[in-house]
Design a protein around this motif. Structure first.
Motif, PDB file in Angstrom:
ATOM      1  N   ASN A  96       0.884  -0.991   0.366  1.00  0.00           N
ATOM      2  CA  ASN A  96      -0.287  -0.232  -0.210  1.00  0.00           C
ATOM      3  C   ASN A  96       1.243   1.155   0.258  1.00  0.00           C
ATOM      4  O   ASN A  96       0.495   2.214  -0.533  1.00  0.00           O
ATOM      5  N   GLY A  97       2.129   0.638   0.749  1.00  0.00           N
ATOM      6  CA  GLY A  97       2.781   2.421   0.569  1.00  0.00           C
ATOM      7  C   GLY A  97       3.736   2.747  -0.977  1.00  0.00           C
ATOM      8  O   GLY A  97       3.487   4.430  -1.087  1.00  0.00           O
ATOM      9  N   VAL A  98       3.526   1.588  -1.197  1.00  0.00           N
ATOM     10  CA  VAL A  98       3.982   1.239  -2.453  1.00  0.00           C
ATOM     11  C   VAL A  98       3.363   1.924  -3.466  1.00  0.00           C
ATOM     12  O   VAL A  98       3.176   2.750  -4.566  1.00  0.00           O
ATOM     13  N   ILE A  99       1.793   1.943  -3.655  1.00  0.00           N
ATOM     14  CA  ILE A  99       0.892   2.135  -4.627  1.00  0.00           C
ATOM     15  C   ILE A  99       1.158   3.642  -3.760  1.00  0.00           C
ATOM     16  O   ILE A  99       0.244   4.514  -4.875  1.00  0.00           O
ATOM     17  N   LEU A 100       0.928   3.985  -2.827  1.00  0.00           N
ATOM     18  CA  LEU A 100       0.169   5.559  -2.404  1.00  0.00           C
ATOM     19  C   LEU A 100       1.396   6.757  -3.732  1.00  0.00           C
ATOM     20  O   LEU A 100       1.293   7.629  -3.753  1.00  0.00           O
ATOM     21  N   GLU A 101       2.433   6.157  -3.328  1.00  0.00           N
ATOM     22  CA  GLU A 101       3.961   6.660  -3.785  1.00  0.00           C
ATOM     23  C   GLU A 101       3.794   6.912  -5.128  1.00  0.00           C
ATOM     24  O   GLU A 101       4.026   8.024  -5.521  1.00  0.00           O
ATOM     25  N   PHE A 102       3.782   5.889  -5.683  1.00  0.00           N
ATOM     26  CA  PHE A 102       3.021   5.851  -7.170  1.00  0.00           C
ATOM     27  C   PHE A 102       2.124   6.625  -8.039  1.00  0.00           C
ATOM     28  O   PHE A 102       2.090   7.474  -9.035  1.00  0.00           O
ATOM     29  N   ASN A 107      -0.016  11.522 -10.227  1.00  0.00           N
ATOM     30  CA  ASN A 107      -0.711  13.302  -9.811  1.00  0.00           C
ATOM     31  C   ASN A 107       0.560  14.184 -10.355  1.00  0.00           C
ATOM     32  O   ASN A 107      -0.302  14.994 -11.624  1.00  0.00           O
ATOM     33  N   GLN A 108       1.037  13.951 -10.546  1.00  0.00           N
ATOM     34  CA  GLN A 108       2.691  14.777 -10.630  1.00  0.00           C
ATOM     35  C   GLN A 108       3.031  14.967 -12.037  1.00  0.00           C
ATOM     36  O   GLN A 108       3.456  16.158 -12.586  1.00  0.00           O
ATOM     37  N   ALA A 109       3.146  13.550 -12.585  1.00  0.00           N
ATOM     38  CA  ALA A 109       3.212  13.304 -14.359  1.00  0.00           C
ATOM     39  C   ALA A 109       1.867  14.443 -14.664  1.00  0.00           C
ATOM     40  O   ALA A 109       2.727  14.554 -15.820  1.00  0.00           O
ATOM     41  N   SER A 110       1.034  14.007 -13.967  1.00  0.00           N
ATOM     42  CA  SER A 110      -0.446  14.945 -14.804  1.00  0.00           C
ATOM     43  C   SER A 110      -0.324  16.122 -14.820  1.00  0.00           C
ATOM     44  O   SER A 110      -0.594  16.598 -15.823  1.00  0.00           O
ATOM     45  N   SER A 111       0.214  17.043 -13.651  1.00  0.00           N
ATOM     46  CA  SER A 111      -0.116  17.791 -13.854  1.00  0.00           C
ATOM     47  C   SER A 111       1.530  18.207 -14.477  1.00  0.00           C
ATOM     48  O   SER A 111       0.819  19.245 -15.026  1.00  0.00           O
ATOM     49  N   ALA A 112       2.440  18.070 -14.509  1.00  0.00           N
ATOM     50  CA  ALA A 112       3.681  18.529 -15.845  1.00  0.00           C
ATOM     51  C   ALA A 112       2.625  18.781 -16.938  1.00  0.00           C
ATOM     52  O   ALA A 112       3.202  19.059 -18.079  1.00  0.00           O
ATOM     53  N   LEU A 113       2.247  16.931 -17.484  1.00  0.00           N
ATOM     54  CA  LEU A 113       1.594  17.074 -19.261  1.00  0.00           C
ATOM     55  C   LEU A 113       0.244  18.409 -19.511  1.00  0.00           C
ATOM     56  O   LEU A 113       0.511  18.730 -19.967  1.00  0.00           O
ATOM     57  N   LYS A 114      -0.195  18.727 -18.311  1.00  0.00           N
ATOM     58  CA  LYS A 114      -0.644  20.275 -18.488  1.00  0.00           C
ATOM     59  C   LYS A 114      -0.327  21.283 -18.513  1.00  0.00           C
ATOM     60  O   LYS A 114      -0.698  21.899 -19.723  1.00  0.00           O
ATOM     61  N   ASP A 115       0.955  21.645 -17.812  1.00  0.00           N
ATOM     62  CA  ASP A 115       1.243  22.956 -18.524  1.00  0.00           C
ATOM     63  C   ASP A 115       2.805  22.775 -19.806  1.00  0.00           C
ATOM     64  O   ASP A 115       2.076  24.059 -20.158  1.00  0.00           O
ATOM     65  N   ALA A 116       3.016  21.152 -20.096  1.00  0.00           N
ATOM     66  CA  ALA A 116       3.544  20.965 -21.065  1.00  0.00           C
ATOM     67  C   ALA A 116       2.809  21.315 -22.195  1.00  0.00           C
ATOM     68  O   ALA A 116       3.371  21.797 -23.386  1.00  0.00           O
ATOM     69  N   ALA A 117       1.430  21.090 -22.055  1.00  0.00           N
ATOM     70  CA  ALA A 117       0.417  21.633 -22.912  1.00  0.00           C
ATOM     71  C   ALA A 117      -0.004  22.749 -23.334  1.00  0.00           C
ATOM     72  O   ALA A 117      -0.237  23.036 -24.508  1.00  0.00           O
ATOM     73  N   LEU A 118       0.710  23.615 -21.609  1.00  0.00           N
ATOM     74  CA  LEU A 118       0.655  24.988 -22.232  1.00  0.00           C
ATOM     75  C   LEU A 118       1.506  25.353 -22.875  1.00  0.00           C
ATOM     76  O   LEU A 118       0.834  26.379 -24.048  1.00  0.00           O
ATOM     77  N   ASP A 119       1.585  25.204 -22.241  1.00  0.00           N
ATOM     78  CA  ASP A 119       3.855  25.611 -22.964  1.00  0.00           C
ATOM     79  C   ASP A 119       3.234  25.556 -24.748  1.00  0.00           C
ATOM     80  O   ASP A 119       4.109  26.256 -25.094  1.00  0.00           O
ATOM     81  N   LYS A 120       2.885  24.261 -24.787  1.00  0.00           N
ATOM     82  CA  LYS A 120       3.521  24.000 -26.592  1.00  0.00           C
ATOM     83  C   LYS A 120       2.424  24.694 -27.266  1.00  0.00           C
ATOM     84  O   LYS A 120       2.546  25.397 -28.409  1.00  0.00           O
ATOM     85  N   ASN A 121       0.571  24.277 -26.794  1.00  0.00           N
ATOM     86  CA  ASN A 121       0.356  25.725 -27.254  1.00  0.00           C
ATOM     87  C   ASN A 121       0.590  27.326 -27.726  1.00  0.00           C
ATOM     88  O   ASN A 121       0.829  28.147 -28.629  1.00  0.00           O
ATOM     89  N   LYS A 122       0.891  28.002 -26.625  1.00  0.00           N
ATOM     90  CA  LYS A 122       1.705  29.331 -26.170  1.00  0.00           C
ATOM     91  C   LYS A 122       2.654  29.127 -27.104  1.00  0.00           C
ATOM     92  O   LYS A 122       2.382  30.224 -27.971  1.00  0.00           O
ATOM     93  N   PHE A 123       3.331  28.726 -27.454  1.00  0.00           N
ATOM     94  CA  PHE A 123       4.774  28.814 -28.245  1.00  0.00           C
ATOM     95  C   PHE A 123       4.298  28.837 -29.637  1.00  0.00           C
ATOM     96  O   PHE A 123       4.916  29.155 -30.754  1.00  0.00           O
ATOM     97  N   GLU A 149       5.228  10.750 -21.834  1.00  0.00           N
ATOM     98  CA  GLU A 149       6.203   9.038 -21.662  1.00  0.00           C
ATOM     99  C   GLU A 149       6.337   9.076 -20.038  1.00  0.00           C
ATOM    100  O   GLU A 149       5.721   7.876 -19.528  1.00  0.00           O
ATOM    101  N   GLN A 150       6.783  10.119 -19.378  1.00  0.00           N
ATOM    102  CA  GLN A 150       6.467  10.701 -17.573  1.00  0.00           C
ATOM    103  C   GLN A 150       5.260  10.044 -17.473  1.00  0.00           C
ATOM    104  O   GLN A 150       5.176   9.039 -16.341  1.00  0.00           O
ATOM    105  N   LEU A 151       3.699  10.257 -17.566  1.00  0.00           N
ATOM    106  CA  LEU A 151       2.855  10.620 -17.650  1.00  0.00           C
ATOM    107  C   LEU A 151       2.469   8.328 -17.183  1.00  0.00           C
ATOM    108  O   LEU A 151       1.866   7.870 -16.998  1.00  0.00           O
TER     109      LEU A 151
END
Length: 332
Positions: A96-102, A107-123, A149-151
């Motif tokens: 269960n500890g490993v499940i919470l970690e991943f 969640n981190q990778a999902s947030s990073a993808l959203k930021d990358a998508a915004l940067d892509k559209n803006k650029f 890929e990270q997500l």
């Protein structure tokens, strides 16, 4: 006709032929005529009898697929279990500890993808207007692909961690008996370390060892007969040779032979049994059992010689109907 059939037919046609024998153990008076039978060896089937042990044809060592402390063990030695039955439970705190970690990494990778998508559209807009270079736009596209890929990697790790949770419940893979229990609650379970052993009892085999001088006479699929020492008085059980180990056992010049009974037997693994293999035909002397006498614990016969009876010790072999083989002590 099978070898077993030939063997049974030969038993029926045995002729008891022996030397000059006396049919009573009491001293005979000279006036009583001596019963005489001329000795002659007769071709008889030769069978080799081998001692063996009943073994299960399916043995499974129960191991864990993950590392963890055993929270509880639901079985005892000798207990019967069914396929899919719960045998033990591993503490799932680590999993269960490993499940919470991943899950956090997803969640981190999902947030990073959203930021990358915004940067892509803006650029993309800035690149079209000529406000940024092509190299800067290319870096934004690359960052977006890396975020995707990270997500995906984080989600895959989370799925693996969740699957490990199912391995905390250890189930029996077969129907059988718990023959050995190696670990108990509180022990550390890990892959490759056996927790228990399950053996099926539906199908048993007799494992025996055959000397090298006879192994060439025994072939897989050949007929044989079995008797179980713990089941005295039961009829012989027909069996067939299932397999032969192609190498000798540890320099003993014997080979392991496995025999499968042709009918179910009410026995347990570990019981002793005996198998009889038809080897060939040999000339042997057989005498009636009724002429055997005992002297000082030895078995033999009385031989008429010069009007007197003389005791002769004999070494006997297999029983043949109402007769018995003479291995030593008599000649034609």
């Amino acid at each position: 006709m099978s070898m077993l059939g030939a063997y049974m037919k030969s038993l029926i046609t045995i002729h008891f032929i022996a030397l000059i024998l006396i049919f009573t153990t009491t001293p005979l008076q000279a006036s009583i005529p001596l019963s005489q039978m001329p000795v002659k060896a007769h071709p008889l089937p030769f069978c080799f009898s081998a001692l063996g042990t009943l073994v299960s044809d399916q043995k499974v060592k129960i191991t864990s697929r993950i590392t963890g402390y055993l929270k509880s063990v639901k079985i005892k030695e000798g207990q019967r279990v069914k396929k899919g039955q719960l045998l033990a439970i591993i503490d799932d705190a680590n999993v269960n500890g490993v499940i919470l970690e991943f899950r956090a990494k997803v969640n981190q990778a999902s947030s990073a993808l959203k930021d990358a998508a915004l940067d892509k559209n803006k650029f993309a807009i800035l690149f079209k207007s000529g406000s940024i270079s092509e190299n800067e736009f290319r870096k934004a596209l690359l960052a977006h692909e890396i975020a995707i890929e990270q997500l995906a990697a984080s989600e895959a790790n989370l799925a693996v961690a969740k699957s490990q949770l199912a391995y905390t419940n250890i189930l029996s893979p077969i129907n059988g008996n718990i023959t050995e229990l190696y670990q108990h609650a509180g022990d550390l379970a890990s892959p490759g370390v056996a927790i228990a052993r399950v053996e099926t009892i539906q199908t048993l085999e007799l494992k025996t060892e055959i000397p090298e001088r006879y192994i060439s006479k025994i072939t897989p699929g050949g007929d044989t007969t079995l008797t179980i020492d713990a089941m005295p008085g039961t009829p012989e059980i027909r069996g067939t040779v299932s397999r032969i180990t192609p190498s000798s056992v540890g320099g003993t010049h014997t080979f392991e032979v496995f025999i499968t009974p042709l009918a179910p037997i009410n026995a347990l693994p570990g019981m002793f049994g005996r198998a009889r293999f038809f080897i060939g035909v040999e000339n042997k002397i057989v005498i009636p059992q009724s002429v055997i006498v005992k002297r000082h614990g030895l078995r033999g016969i009385l031989i008429a010689k010069n009007g007197n009876d003389t005791f002769r010790w004999l070494r006997f072999g297999d029983v043949r109907g109402n007769g018995i083989e003479v291995l030593a002590g008599l000649q034609e």
